[in-house]
Design an enzyme around this catalytic site. Structure first.
Site, PDB file in Angstrom:
ATOM      1  N   HIS A  83      -7.773  -5.518  -0.100  1.00 34.83           N
ATOM      2  CA  HIS A  83      -6.497  -4.825   0.089  1.00 34.83           C
ATOM      3  C   HIS A  83      -5.739  -5.362   1.309  1.00 34.83           C
ATOM      4  O   HIS A  83      -4.514  -5.350   1.344  1.00 34.83           O
ATOM      5  CB  HIS A  83      -6.766  -3.326   0.233  1.00 34.83           C
ATOM      6  N   ASP A  84      -6.476  -5.839   2.307  1.00 34.93           N
ATOM      7  CA  ASP A  84      -5.861  -6.393   3.517  1.00 34.93           C
ATOM      8  C   ASP A  84      -4.991  -7.616   3.250  1.00 34.93           C
ATOM      9  O   ASP A  84      -4.230  -8.036   4.126  1.00 34.93           O
ATOM     10  CB  ASP A  84      -6.947  -6.810   4.523  1.00 34.93           C
ATOM     11  N   SER A 130       0.838  -1.198   0.000  1.00 34.34           N
ATOM     12  CA  SER A 130       0.000   0.000   0.000  1.00 34.34           C
ATOM     13  C   SER A 130       0.877   1.255   0.000  1.00 34.34           C
ATOM     14  O   SER A 130       1.725   1.407  -0.868  1.00 34.34           O
ATOM     15  CB  SER A 130      -0.916  -0.057   1.226  1.00 34.34           C
ATOM     16  N   ASP A 155      -8.348  -7.019  -4.516  1.00 33.10           N
ATOM     17  CA  ASP A 155      -8.007  -5.678  -4.011  1.00 33.10           C
ATOM     18  C   ASP A 155      -8.593  -4.627  -4.951  1.00 33.10           C
ATOM     19  O   ASP A 155      -8.081  -4.402  -6.043  1.00 33.10           O
ATOM     20  CB  ASP A 155      -6.480  -5.551  -3.948  1.00 33.10           C
ATOM     21  N   ARG A 183     -11.940   6.224   9.812  1.00 31.41           N
ATOM     22  CA  ARG A 183     -11.376   4.887   9.877  1.00 31.41           C
ATOM     23  C   ARG A 183     -12.371   3.832   9.383  1.00 31.41           C
ATOM     24  O   ARG A 183     -11.981   2.827   8.770  1.00 31.41           O
ATOM     25  CB  ARG A 183     -10.952   4.581  11.310  1.00 31.41           C
TER      26      ARG A 183
END
Lengths: 370, 209
Positions: A342-343, A144, A309, A213
């Site tokens: 994405h994690d 990232s 992602d 968040r």
């Protein structure tokens, strides 16, 4: 044995904007041993909300953010490599950022902190690497925003980088990525407790930061992973509550939990500054084109992306690969299958480990022969 | 030519890599050269070329799991489609471009071959010979799409979409004015030159522009 965060102070750093920050503190951790030739050092670069604590257990018992990738026998094998990770400039975990004391006023910088870039982050990291007496890094790697720094390093300091591993990353922030960041920033700035950033010593803009968040966490997951993890399951109840005072769905509960938990460890102004740095990022800036930028680099590359992602989709990684190919640079690329969105670069590390392990071993061999 | 890369090494290479076309290719490729293998699979040949011939060896492969195994063994391979991947490279980026047992699977073989000769100074092409007697017999006697040791697939699940014979390739090379530097014909573990269009199972061509 617990890992220790070290700190070093540099007199000043000049920024892309023309401003100067003086002095600059940098918090960092190291793992493994630097060999006699100083040829086994790897700089690991953290993502947006990460910090210097990448591996091992800290004194509060918390494992590092990439502990599944860094350690003895792991992808970044600390029996072989010397791994360094530092908190980024603008951060709030030991490196100078908006919550640090402004020597001119004796109070936290807040919005008087100059706007920073990914290039500025790399510049400060370069000072740290020089300070540690390392001329050339065997590798720079991160996912990232960490991947953006890896790209920046390979282009800005080509003589200092043998190899680069940008993961789930991009050569430039897209409109969609900027848009999500802007939603987060507006959530913070719309919170009355933000007070133009002057909330230090008072109540922080907790609600705004938590909402920011929550948006972030949605973008880190995938439709699949959310369906698997939460589905439409209700939280501690059999029926809808028919009100807004309690939580109905598991997914709501999860996001709220993540949001409030984040407030305890992250500074809202750092959120503003670091997302801005990401939005400004375009590794081609100043070089004319992406291919011309990547041509500067002499490193070998391992580029990794993940199928699910959608925040940093594979096409962005492929742009880097194509640019490198067009200048006949050495690049390996793999799109790994994962449902984690994405994690994935943080949690789905099985196949990633094999790639990184093999790539680093061949980079080390190549360096020995060079 | 390096002595170790002479024909004497071929049986050894075959033992190591298990494929006779690889043995021939590894014999053709000169040491210390830049090599790109299209459809490189697990990167076995590339690793061998890098270690034994000190080549700068890279590859392209479409299958993610094969790319993973290739990168894990330290070879620079990237995941992509052969039909498109070559377009990005500058002219003469490599000394050799290898296309082994894949030409018949590409969508536009002629485009791929032309690109190979743009990006590489030499192209090494190995393909299964559709003119082999076993294919002819299978077709003649079964009256159906030939299914043989060389072409083991059913018509509906075969990756092969462009069938060619030794003669077809020779004719194309003439038509395109490519120089055929070497031609090697394989049948089982043997090389031979007698009636290659009928006898060769696999043909290996080294061509230049």
């Amino acid at each position: 044995m617990t890992v220790e965060t070290k700190q070093v102070r540099f007199p000043s750093v000049s920024l892309d904007s023309g401003a100067t920050i003086a002095p600059v503190d940098v918090a960092y951790q190291t793992y493994g041993q630097l060999n006699a030739q100083r040829s086994n050092a790897i700089l690991v670069l953290h993502a947006f909300s990460g910090d210097a604590h990448a591996a091992g257990i800290d004194d509060s018992g918390k494992p590092g953010w990439w502990d599944n990738m860094i350690g003895p026998g792991k992808a970044f094998d600390t029996n072989i490599y010397y791994v360094i990770c530092s908190n980024v400039l603008g951060g709030c975990r030991g490196t100078t950022g908006p919550s640090s004391i402004n020597p001119e006023t004796g109070r936290p910088y807040a919005m008087a902190f100059p706007v920073i870039t990914i290039g500025d982050m790399a510049r400060v990291q370069k000072m740290l690497i020089d300070h540690l007496g390392i001329e050339r890094l065997l590798s720079v790697s991160g996912g990232s925003m960490g991947g953006m720094q890896a790209l920046e390093w390979s282009v800005a300091y080509p003589d200092s980088v043998v190899s680069a591993i940008p993961i789930a990353s991009t050569p430039r922030h897209s409109a969609q990525q900027i848009a999500f960041n802007e939603v987060g920033r507006q959530a913070i700035m719309a919170d009355p407790d933000w007070e133009n950033g002057e909330y230090y010593g008072k109540k922080p803009p907790a609600r705004g930061l938590a909402v920011a968040r929550m948006v972030g966490h949605i973008t880190y997951m995938s439709d699949d992973s959310m369906r698997e993890k939460f589905g439409r399951r209700l939280r501690d109840k059999e029926q809808f509550g028919y009100n807004f005072s309690s939580v109905d769905f598991e997914v709501e509960s999860y996001l709220r939990y993540r949001g409030t938990q984040f407030v305890d460890r992250f500074d809202a102004n750092s959120y503003l500054y670091i997302t801005k740095a990401m939005d400004y990022f375009d590794v081609a800036n100043g070089y004319g084109s992406l291919a011309a930028a990547m041509e500067r680099s002499t490193a070998r590359f391992l580029v990794i992306s993940f199928t699910s992602d959608w925040l940093y989709p594979s096409y962005q990684s492929q742009e880097v690969v194509r640019a490198l190919r067009s200048r006949n640079r050495d690049v390996a690329y793999c799109e790994l299958a994962s449902n984690y969105g994405h994690d994935a670069f943080l949690v789905d590390v099985g196949e990633q480990t094999e790639l990184v392990r093999g790539f680093l071993a061949s980079s080390l061999r190549e360096r020995a022969h060079a | 030519m390096n002595a170790a890369s002479g024909t004497a090494s071929a049986p050894f290479v075959r033992q190591l890599l298990g494929r006779s076309d690889y043995a021939i290719i590894s014999e053709i490729v000169e040491p210390n050269t830049r090599v790109l293998d299209l459809g490189c699979g697990d990167g076995e040949l590339l690793q061998w070329l890098a270690e034994r011939k000190k080549c700068d060896a890279r590859g392209i492969e479409i299958s993610s799991s094969r790319v993973q195994r290739a990168i894990a063994r330290g070879v620079s391979v990237y995941q992509g489609d052969i039909d498109e991947a070559l377009l990005d490279y500058p002219d003469s980026a490599f000394d050799y471009i290898i296309l082994s047992q894949t030409l018949q699977e590409t969508k536009e073989p002629l485009k791929v071959l032309r690109q190979m000769l743009r990006v590489g100074r030499n192209a090494v092409v190995a393909f299964p010979n559709f003119g082999h007697w076993s294919v002819r017999l299978a077709h003649l006697f079964s009256g159906r799409a030939p299914k043989t040791k060389l072409f083991p697939y059913n018509w509906y699940d075969s990756p092969n979409i462009h069938y060619l014979t030794v003669h077809d390739f020779e004719e194309l090379a003439r038509q395109e004015n490519w120089n055929v530097e070497r031609r090697i014909f394989l049948a089982g573990k043997h090389t031979g030159t007698l009636w290659p269009n009928l006898m060769a199972e696999t043909a290996v061509f080294l061509i230049r522009k």
